[in-house]
Each structure stands twice: as structure tokens, then as C-alpha cells.
Design a protein around this motif. Structure first.
Motif, PDB file in Angstrom:
ATOM      1  N   GLN A   8      49.225 -23.514  -9.624  1.00 45.05           N
ATOM      2  CA  GLN A   8      49.371 -24.949  -9.409  1.00 45.05           C
ATOM      3  C   GLN A   8      50.625 -25.527 -10.054  1.00 45.05           C
ATOM      4  N   ARG A   9      51.497 -24.719 -10.570  1.00 46.37           N
ATOM      5  CA  ARG A   9      52.648 -25.232 -11.301  1.00 46.37           C
ATOM      6  C   ARG A   9      53.687 -25.890 -10.408  1.00 46.37           C
ATOM      7  N   GLY A  10      53.856 -25.478  -9.180  1.00 45.88           N
ATOM      8  CA  GLY A  10      54.817 -26.103  -8.277  1.00 45.88           C
ATOM      9  C   GLY A  10      56.158 -25.402  -8.282  1.00 45.88           C
ATOM     10  N   PHE A  11      57.205 -26.133  -7.830  1.00 46.16           N
ATOM     11  CA  PHE A  11      58.537 -25.568  -7.715  1.00 46.16           C
ATOM     12  C   PHE A  11      59.293 -25.703  -9.035  1.00 46.16           C
ATOM     13  N   THR A  12      60.205 -24.782  -9.245  1.00 43.24           N
ATOM     14  CA  THR A  12      61.054 -24.875 -10.428  1.00 43.24           C
ATOM     15  C   THR A  12      62.208 -25.816 -10.147  1.00 43.24           C
ATOM     16  N   LEU A  13      62.872 -26.229 -11.180  1.00 41.02           N
ATOM     17  CA  LEU A  13      64.003 -27.146 -11.044  1.00 41.02           C
ATOM     18  C   LEU A  13      65.126 -26.526 -10.225  1.00 41.02           C
ATOM     19  N   ILE A  14      65.404 -25.272 -10.397  1.00 36.28           N
ATOM     20  CA  ILE A  14      66.484 -24.616  -9.650  1.00 36.28           C
ATOM     21  C   ILE A  14      66.167 -24.550  -8.163  1.00 36.28           C
ATOM     22  N   VAL A  20      68.132 -29.511  -2.393  1.00 42.93           N
ATOM     23  CA  VAL A  20      68.960 -30.716  -2.345  1.00 42.93           C
ATOM     24  C   VAL A  20      70.395 -30.367  -1.951  1.00 42.93           C
ATOM     25  N   ALA A  21      70.921 -29.255  -2.477  1.00 39.94           N
ATOM     26  CA  ALA A  21      72.283 -28.836  -2.132  1.00 39.94           C
ATOM     27  C   ALA A  21      72.385 -28.478  -0.649  1.00 39.94           C
ATOM     28  N   ILE A  22      71.395 -27.793  -0.107  1.00 44.35           N
ATOM     29  CA  ILE A  22      71.403 -27.433   1.314  1.00 44.35           C
ATOM     30  C   ILE A  22      71.360 -28.683   2.175  1.00 44.35           C
TER      31      ILE A  22
END
Length: 149
Positions: A8-14, A20-22
Motif C-alpha cells: 500500500q505504499r504507492g509510487f516513489t518520488l523518482i 512528470v518529465a515524460i
């Protein structure tokens, strides 16, 4: 229990930064292309409005024996103009059609002009196109598609 918490932790910041960059790269490419596309379509609409004048000038040249000297607005079937959002004025003088494009109508930052000059040949009229103060994409599209009639 520990396994359930980890799922349940979700996505990492990277991972979020990569997404967002894409999206930013795609937007940087797509927005200018979309702007060119819409400006070209507006230019095509403006030329479609001018086609009536091209036909009127062609008929006038035929009736005048192959010369465009008297082919002016309102003469021999050449219509007068009613302003549109894309063209503020269209005039015909000696067969030369001059259309005025208001600022911002077709992506232009200054008042633009589209000039179509007839060049009567034996069995047809070649149109010489001159475009000023319009975006390059619009200019190339207009010159490519309106060289003869």
C-alpha cells in the motif's frame, strides 16, 4: 502484516518525477504542432473565402479578352466583401486580390496580407501568391496550395 503494509505504499518520488518529465516532453512537442495545425486550418478557411473572388476575376478576365485591367471589386461579377473573423477586408484591383488578416486571427502578431495576382495563360490562370506577416507554416501552406487555378 508486514507484506500488506508494503503493498500500500504507492509510487516513489523518482517514479512520479519520471512521469512528470515524460508529460512535459510530450507537451513541449505537441503544443507547437497543434498551434501550427490550427493556424493552417484557419488559413485554409480564409483561402476558401477568397475562392469566390478568384472565380469572379477569372470570369472577368475571360469576358475582357484575357486582360485583368478592369477587373475590380463590384465589376463584372466580382463580389463586394463582408468582414469575417479571419479576414477584415478583401479588395480586387485590376484582378489582383488583396485580403487583410486582422491581428491574431491566424496566429499573426501584426496585420497580415494575402495577395493573389492573376497571370493569364492561354487556357488557364496561374495565381502568384504573396503572403506577409503570417506564420511560416501558414505561408508555406497557402503558397503550396494556391499556385494555380
Amino acid at each position: 502484516m508486514q507484506l500488506k503494509q508494503r503493498a500500500q505504499r504507492g509510487f516513489t518520488l523518482i517514479e512520479l518525477m519520471i512521469v512528470v518529465a515524460i508529460i512535459g516532453i510530450l507537451a513541449a512537442v505537441a503544443i507547437p504542432q497543434y498551434r501550427d495545425y490550427t493556424n493552417k486550418s484557419k488559413g485554409a478557411s480564409a483561402i476558401a473565402s477568397i475562392d469566390t473572388y478568384k472565380k469572379g476575376v477569372a470570369i472577368c478576365i475571360q469576358n475582357e479578352g484575357g486582360v485583368a485591367t478592369n477587373c475590380d471589386t463590384g465589376y463584372d461579377g466580382i463580389p463586394t466583401w463582408t468582414a469575417t473573423p479571419l479576414l477584415s477586408a478583401v479588395t480586387v484591383a485590376d484582378g489582383k486580390i488583396t485580403a487583410t488578416v486582422p491581428i491574431g486571427a491566424i496566429g499573426n502578431t501584426a496585420e497580415g496580407k494575402i495577395e493573389l495576382t492573376p497571370n493569364p495563360q492561354a487556357a488557364r490562370i496561374n495565381w502568384v501568391v504573396a503572403v506577409t506577416a503570417l506564420p511560416d507554416a501558414v505561408k508555406s501552406a497557402l503558397e503550396k496550395t494556391n499556385t494555380s487555378s
